[in-house]
Each structure stands twice: as structure tokens, then as C-alpha cells.
Design an enzyme around this catalytic site. Sequence first.
Site, PDB file in Angstrom:
ATOM      1  CB  THR A 280      -4.659  39.890  11.175  1.00  9.99           C
ATOM      2  OG1 THR A 280      -6.055  39.658  11.042  1.00  9.99           O
ATOM      3  CG2 THR A 280      -4.230  40.924  10.167  1.00  9.99           C
TER       4      THR A 280
ATOM      5  CE1 TYR B 151      -7.735  41.069   7.250  1.00 14.56           C
ATOM      6  CE2 TYR B 151      -6.608  39.066   7.958  1.00 14.56           C
ATOM      7  CZ  TYR B 151      -7.435  40.136   8.233  1.00 14.56           C
ATOM      8  OH  TYR B 151      -7.980  40.270   9.472  1.00 14.56           O
TER       9      TYR B 151
ATOM     10  CB  THR C  41      -6.979  41.656  17.066  1.00 13.59           C
ATOM     11  OG1 THR C  41      -7.751  41.768  15.871  1.00 13.59           O
ATOM     12  CG2 THR C  41      -5.522  41.946  16.776  1.00 13.59           C
ATOM     13  CG  ASP C  42     -11.565  39.097  15.031  1.00 13.93           C
ATOM     14  OD1 ASP C  42     -11.222  40.294  14.970  1.00 13.93           O
ATOM     15  OD2 ASP C  42     -11.926  38.444  14.030  1.00 13.93           O
TER      16      ASP C  42
ATOM     17  CE  LYS D 240     -10.377  43.976  16.592  1.00 13.31           C
ATOM     18  NZ  LYS D 240     -10.234  42.912  15.594  1.00 13.31           N
TER      19      LYS D 240
ATOM     20  CD  GLU E 211     -33.208  51.114  36.184  1.00 13.47           C
ATOM     21  OE1 GLU E 211     -34.337  51.320  35.734  1.00 13.47           O
ATOM     22  OE2 GLU E 211     -32.184  51.169  35.497  1.00 13.47           O
TER      23      GLU E 211
HETATM   24  N1  ASP Z   1     -10.037  37.599  12.250  1.00 10.92           N
HETATM   25  C1  ASP Z   1      -8.676  37.889  12.650  1.00 10.92           C
HETATM   26  C2  ASP Z   1      -8.377  37.037  13.858  1.00 10.92           C
HETATM   27  O1  ASP Z   1      -8.837  37.329  14.927  1.00 10.92           O
HETATM   28  C3  ASP Z   1      -8.538  39.333  12.928  1.00 10.92           C
HETATM   29  C4  ASP Z   1      -7.214  39.766  13.486  1.00 10.92           C
HETATM   30  O2  ASP Z   1      -6.318  39.010  13.779  1.00 10.92           O
HETATM   31  O3  ASP Z   1      -7.029  40.980  13.635  1.00 10.92           O
HETATM   32  O4  ASP Z   1      -7.696  36.063  13.740  1.00 10.92           O
END
Ligand code: ASP
Length: 378
Positions: free
Chosen positions: A63, A75, A141-142, A214, A333
Site C-alpha cells: 500500500t 486503491y 503490511t498484510d 498486525k 491441557e
Molecule cells: N494488501 C496490502 C499489502 O499487504 C495491504 C498493505 O500494504 O497495507 O500489500
Amino acid sequence: MLRPFTPLPKITLIGTLAYLCLSPLTVSGFSKTLPHSTTTMASPMQPAEKNKPMILILTTGGTIAGQASGNGIGYTAAKQDGNHLVSAVPALQNEAEIKVESVSQIGSQDMSDAILSKLAKHIQKVEQDPTIKGIVITHGTDTMEETAFFLNNVIRHEKPIVMVGAMRAPGYVSADGPANLLQAVKVAASPAAMHRPVMIVMNDTILDAHSAQKMNTTSVQTFQSPNSGPIGIVNEAQVRFFHPAQPAMNRIFAIPTTTPFPRVDIIYSHVQMDAAPIEDAVKRGAKGIILAGVGNGNTSSEALNALKKAANNGVIIVRASRVATGFVDRNVEVDDDKNHFIAAEDLNPQKARILLQLLLNNKETNLIHIQKAFSKID
Ligand code: ASP
């Protein structure tokens, strides 16, 4: 009579500060040099003509390099190249000499074993290049936490390696990419960031690769280390680490040379869980299974029996949890000793999967050794 306040001549003040900063600390006649400061400050301590370190920015997409579609919601990730990202943040030039190279141009949901290997090999080479003082990796970020964790387990490094992304694409109101990139470069250029684990820098926060997750689908404060907290913070003025750097505790593996890496499936546990997903994974050739278990890495009796059967057939079973915080401990457990299972401790399922892949790639099948790697014991 009150005397008018006379300020110290500037030269004396600067000279005193410089002396205090540069001279070794003398305690009772012994000269002792302090370890690396855990803080690096901007002015007024730095000389006017700062010798700026060279920072390499490796771009992979995400992103942070996206493009808003104009409807305020949509986007597309990975649309802009590295030079575009850098030119959008002129303040970077105040922090460092910047060099940019592209490794991939993807949304991180498409991260692959081949790109992970390519990235790691590239960084390993850069570690040997004395002209580069720190590395920043722009990334979606994913799956950033998986890449950070992978790199932290395959690269023996001294230089700062900092991962950064954005939650709001360029073109959104208050897109967070530019500020995050600036902070990432600041951290990578900081001497206090040397000898640290691979880091994630987002939204003023510095996190280590082992514990960062995340935690929110859309918030700019998405990365957190729910078990241990951040290792530092960064703002306009300073890079601050809460503790001095410590020697790495994790085992470092050779970067896998063949892809895909050994097959390890994650099985998510739930109410009315049956054996089918586990049996399917084994049929598809999984060498390892990570249970994203309920609670302390638990699952239904039916699924547990399927896991025991798989373990008896040589599949490595690691119990992790679908709960975001806490540790999965051995023999609470579920009887791990009897069932030949591994407890993931504080690794979430996606990181447990990467660690098991590295172990299997290293031909490690000894359960004691595998458990030690999860427990970070040598
Ligand atoms: N789908 C995007 C990615 O991981 C989301 C992000 O960058 O926040 O490339």
C-alpha cells in the site's frame, strides 16, 4: 541588587557539551567507555555539517506504493516505484544519502518463497558492503510480520534492517506512508539501531520482528507486540530505544536455496472441528502442521486424534493459538510429551509456520531440537 542575566558564550556551551559527549566517562580514576547510547538526537548535539550515512531502500510493493482509485475507499497496491516514493519525501535527504533498488512490485498477499529468498540473499550481500549503513524495506503490511520474522532468522546482521509500510495509500487524506518512510530511514540511520533484530517501524513505533503482529485491519496503529511491547519509539526529534541492544537469541538458518520451502499447513480450530482438514493436509503432502488452536493451543478430540495420527506418521505438529496474546506452553491441557507435539510458545501460527519451514529445510526432525528453536534455547 539583581545582576542582569548574562548568557554563557555560545562557544563555551557547545564546547562543554561536545566534551561531555565525546570524552570517555571517568569514574573514580577508572576510564570507562559507555556502551552504545540508546538514543540518537537531532540538533543541537550534531555538528552542522553532518556526514550522512548511506541507506539502501529496497522496495517490494504494498500500500505504501499504492494508488488511490478516487472513490475514497479503493486503491491498488504496488503501483509506484521506489524513486517516486523517495521523491515524495524530500525530508529524507536531511537524514541520509538514499539509494533505491526494487526487489518486487507486489501486494504482500502475493509474497512468495522465491521473493523471500531473493530479498534475503540481496540483504546478505549488502551486509558486506561497507558503504551502506542501514537497510529499509518497503513492504505491504498484510504479511510484513512474516517477512520480518523470516529475515530475522536467516540473516546474521549488524546493520539496522527496518521494514516499513502504510495503511493509507498515496492519494488518501492523511496517507501515512511518507511519515513512516521518513521514520524508518531515521531509525536505519541511527547508530543506536545497530545489533538489533529486524525491526518494523510504523506510526512512531519500533517493534522487533519476533513479536510484532498486525493487529488491526485498517488502523495506522496496526502493528503491535502484544506480549512484550515496542522496543522503541521514533519522532521528529529522536530515535529512542528502551533498552540497549542485546546479542540475538535466535538460531540463524541458511537461506533456503530451493523453493517452494517445505510444505507446512496452518489448520484453524473452531467449534465442531473434525479431522478432515488435518487428513487433507497430510494427503496433500504437508511435512508439518501448525494448529491455530483454541485457547492454549487446543482443539477438539476428533482433530486431536487426527494430529496424533499425523505425528505418528512423521508429520511435525506444532500447537499455536488463534488467540493473539499469551504463550502456548507444553503439557498443560494437551500432553505434548506423549503425543510428540511441539508448543509454539509466543509465536503466532504464521510465524510458527516460517520457523518450522526453516527447520525442515535444514533437515531438522529431532523434536527436542525443534522445541528448543521455538523456545529460543540453544
Ligand atoms: N494488501 C496490502 C499489502 O499487504 C495491504 C498493505 O500494504 O497495507 O500489500
